[in-house]
Design a protein around this motif. Structure first.
Motif, PDB file in Angstrom:
ATOM      1  N   PHE A 114       0.837  -1.193   0.000  1.00  0.00           N
ATOM      2  CA  PHE A 114       0.000   0.000   0.000  1.00  0.00           C
ATOM      3  C   PHE A 114       0.881   1.255   0.000  1.00  0.00           C
ATOM      4  CE2 PHE A 114      -2.192   3.400   2.337  1.00  0.00           C
ATOM      5  CZ  PHE A 114      -3.310   3.537   1.540  1.00  0.00           C
ATOM      6  N   GLY A 115       0.664   2.111  -0.983  1.00  0.00           N
ATOM      7  CA  GLY A 115       1.418   3.356  -1.077  1.00  0.00           C
ATOM      8  C   GLY A 115       2.837   3.189  -1.573  1.00  0.00           C
ATOM      9  N   GLY A 116       3.171   2.004  -2.078  1.00  0.00           N
ATOM     10  CA  GLY A 116       4.551   1.775  -2.498  1.00  0.00           C
ATOM     11  C   GLY A 116       4.965   2.638  -3.674  1.00  0.00           C
ATOM     12  N   LYS A 117       4.102   2.774  -4.658  1.00  0.00           N
ATOM     13  CA  LYS A 117       4.431   3.559  -5.844  1.00  0.00           C
ATOM     14  C   LYS A 117       4.605   5.038  -5.521  1.00  0.00           C
ATOM     15  CE  LYS A 117       4.918   3.407 -10.396  1.00  0.00           C
ATOM     16  NZ  LYS A 117       5.871   2.520 -11.116  1.00  0.00           N
ATOM     17  N   PRO A 118       3.676   5.671  -4.802  1.00  0.00           N
ATOM     18  CA  PRO A 118       3.878   7.091  -4.463  1.00  0.00           C
ATOM     19  C   PRO A 118       5.128   7.326  -3.609  1.00  0.00           C
ATOM     20  CG  PRO A 118       1.583   6.476  -4.155  1.00  0.00           C
ATOM     21  CD  PRO A 118       2.340   5.218  -4.386  1.00  0.00           C
ATOM     22  N   VAL A 119       5.398   6.414  -2.680  1.00  0.00           N
ATOM     23  CA  VAL A 119       6.594   6.574  -1.848  1.00  0.00           C
ATOM     24  C   VAL A 119       7.854   6.472  -2.684  1.00  0.00           C
ATOM     25  CG1 VAL A 119       7.924   5.532   0.037  1.00  0.00           C
ATOM     26  CG2 VAL A 119       5.458   5.783   0.253  1.00  0.00           C
ATOM     27  N   LEU A 120       7.890   5.541  -3.614  1.00  0.00           N
ATOM     28  CA  LEU A 120       9.054   5.395  -4.480  1.00  0.00           C
ATOM     29  C   LEU A 120       9.254   6.645  -5.339  1.00  0.00           C
ATOM     30  CD1 LEU A 120      11.348   3.668  -5.618  1.00  0.00           C
ATOM     31  CD2 LEU A 120       9.693   2.687  -7.235  1.00  0.00           C
ATOM     32  N   THR A 126      13.366  13.294  -4.440  1.00  0.00           N
ATOM     33  CA  THR A 126      14.428  13.848  -3.596  1.00  0.00           C
ATOM     34  C   THR A 126      15.808  13.566  -4.171  1.00  0.00           C
ATOM     35  OG1 THR A 126      14.573  11.848  -2.222  1.00  0.00           O
ATOM     36  CG2 THR A 126      12.986  13.532  -1.562  1.00  0.00           C
ATOM     37  N   PHE A 127      15.927  12.482  -4.943  1.00  0.00           N
ATOM     38  CA  PHE A 127      17.208  12.179  -5.588  1.00  0.00           C
ATOM     39  C   PHE A 127      17.494  13.150  -6.726  1.00  0.00           C
ATOM     40  CE2 PHE A 127      19.712   9.655  -8.705  1.00  0.00           C
ATOM     41  CZ  PHE A 127      20.854   9.486  -7.935  1.00  0.00           C
ATOM     42  N   LEU A 128      16.456  13.503  -7.484  1.00  0.00           N
ATOM     43  CA  LEU A 128      16.626  14.425  -8.604  1.00  0.00           C
ATOM     44  C   LEU A 128      16.704  15.879  -8.146  1.00  0.00           C
ATOM     45  CD1 LEU A 128      14.093  12.821 -11.127  1.00  0.00           C
ATOM     46  CD2 LEU A 128      16.575  12.576 -11.099  1.00  0.00           C
ATOM     47  N   LEU A 157      20.543   9.311   6.512  1.00  0.00           N
ATOM     48  CA  LEU A 157      20.334   7.946   6.978  1.00  0.00           C
ATOM     49  C   LEU A 157      20.107   6.980   5.827  1.00  0.00           C
ATOM     50  CD1 LEU A 157      20.042   6.212   9.539  1.00  0.00           C
ATOM     51  CD2 LEU A 157      17.589   6.658   9.465  1.00  0.00           C
ATOM     52  N   ILE A 158      19.375   7.409   4.805  1.00  0.00           N
ATOM     53  CA  ILE A 158      19.087   6.555   3.647  1.00  0.00           C
ATOM     54  C   ILE A 158      19.577   7.265   2.391  1.00  0.00           C
ATOM     55  CG2 ILE A 158      17.293   5.475   2.245  1.00  0.00           C
ATOM     56  CD1 ILE A 158      15.656   5.072   4.721  1.00  0.00           C
ATOM     57  N   ASN A 159      20.454   6.596   1.672  1.00  0.00           N
ATOM     58  CA  ASN A 159      20.930   7.102   0.395  1.00  0.00           C
ATOM     59  C   ASN A 159      20.078   6.511  -0.719  1.00  0.00           C
ATOM     60  OD1 ASN A 159      22.826   6.624  -2.137  1.00  0.00           O
ATOM     61  ND2 ASN A 159      23.624   8.392  -1.028  1.00  0.00           N
ATOM     62  N   VAL A 160      19.585   7.380  -1.602  1.00  0.00           N
ATOM     63  CA  VAL A 160      18.649   6.927  -2.629  1.00  0.00           C
ATOM     64  C   VAL A 160      19.306   5.931  -3.587  1.00  0.00           C
ATOM     65  CG1 VAL A 160      17.133   7.678  -4.499  1.00  0.00           C
ATOM     66  CG2 VAL A 160      17.366   9.078  -2.449  1.00  0.00           C
ATOM     67  N   PHE A 161      20.555   6.178  -3.961  1.00  0.00           N
ATOM     68  CA  PHE A 161      21.234   5.252  -4.867  1.00  0.00           C
ATOM     69  C   PHE A 161      21.349   3.868  -4.235  1.00  0.00           C
ATOM     70  CE2 PHE A 161      25.198   3.200  -6.224  1.00  0.00           C
ATOM     71  CZ  PHE A 161      24.961   3.073  -7.579  1.00  0.00           C
TER      72      PHE A 161
END
Length: 298
Positions: A114-120, A126-128, A157-161
């Motif tokens: 649930f909500g996986g696509k919008p979160v991704l 934020t990466f772009l 804490l979390i790197n997008v790459f």
């Protein structure tokens, strides 16, 4: 026409001797450009004061090697404290970042979340379009993390790459394994611990290396958020080596003589570089496999 008489494409032909020689020369030049400066740094850190003065500050091969500079910087002064800070910060930051990245990547890799696509999409945004330095500073200050080590971990804490690499690797695991674990009564946590993680050692090793190098070399955030008596080794290295400042409280050597500034600076540089060089060979065999598998699948 028989297959052995067929003309092979140019990229399948064996390289000519001249091509091999040119490649060998290119590799030798690159190795020299990398190894000679490193050799000069190590040699200067091991040289005596007399040799440093005689050679104008740099020594290619010390004739009187000594560990005086290392005993000086590791005698309980600012470098010793900064080394301890960097070790703890790197270990804790890598552990927290790897855990959070793994959990989020696993959730985004599974279909139907649930909500996986919008979160991704939000994460990729934020990466772009990363936030600037001023918003990040105001956020850290507003959360009361100034002059704390949390300011060096929480914003990165979390790197997008790394997240994309792990997500792609998790998606590459055959779906039959997930289904078999479901049939055996395993829940999502059990599937992650018993199926996914054991099959993802290569990707986890690569991501751990990326995070460890990032935390070990993180001087910019330290210069903004921390006071000088809490600096990690990377910030001390930048201030006292690149910035040209003198290390005032590293102490004296056993002979009562202060090491030359060049030997002290090079000793700090070696201490800041060697730990990562020692870790990389143990993870090198996972490096290419982990990055390529995760990146191609994603």
């Amino acid at each position: 026409m028989s297959s052995h008489n067929a003309v092979r494409p140019a990229w399948m032909e064996r390289p000519r001797p001249l091509t091999k020689a040119a490649k060998g020369v290119a590799v030798a030049v690159v190795l020299a450009l990398v190894l000679i400066p490193f050799l000069v740094i190590v040699s200067t850190s091991l040289a005596s004061n007399r040799e440093v003065v005689a050679h104008g500050g740099w020594v290619l091969w010390p004739t009187e090697p000594t560990l005086r500079a290392y005993r000086t910087v590791l005698s309980g002064g600012i470098v010793t404290e900064a080394l301890g800070v960097s070790v703890v910060l790197t270990a804790a930051g890598t552990l927290f970042s790897l855990a959070c990245t793994t959990f989020l990547a696993y959730a985004l890799a599974r279909p139907g979340v649930f909500g996986g696509k919008p979160v991704l999409l939000l994460i990729l945004f934020t990466f772009l379009f990363p936030p600037g330095m001023i918003p990040a500073f105001l956020l850290v200050k507003g959360m009361g993390m100034m002059d704390t080590y949390a300011a060096l971990v929480a914003p990165v804490l979390i790197n997008v790459f790394n997240l994309i690499v792990l997500r792609g690797f998790f998606q590459g695991i055959p779906e039959e394994l997930y289904e078999a674990a479901r049939l055996d009564g395993a829940n999502d946590w059990q599937i992650l611990w018993r199926v996914v993680l054991p099959l993802s050692k290569a990707a986890l090793a690569v991501v751990s290396l990326f995070y460890a190098v990032s935390y070990w070399n993180a001087w910019f955030h330290a210069s903004i958020y921390l006071e000088s008596d809490h600096w990690p080794l990377s910030q001390v290295l930048r201030t006292y080596v690149i910035g040209g400042s003198q290390i005032a409280d590293t102490g004296l050597s056993e002979a009562g003589q202060v090491s030359a500034p060049q030997t002290t600076q090079m000793a700090v540089l070696v201490i800041a570089t060697v730990p990562i060089l020692l870790v990389y060979p143990f993870l090198q065999k996972y490096f290419t496999k982990g990055v390529l598998t995760g990146a191609i699948k994603s």
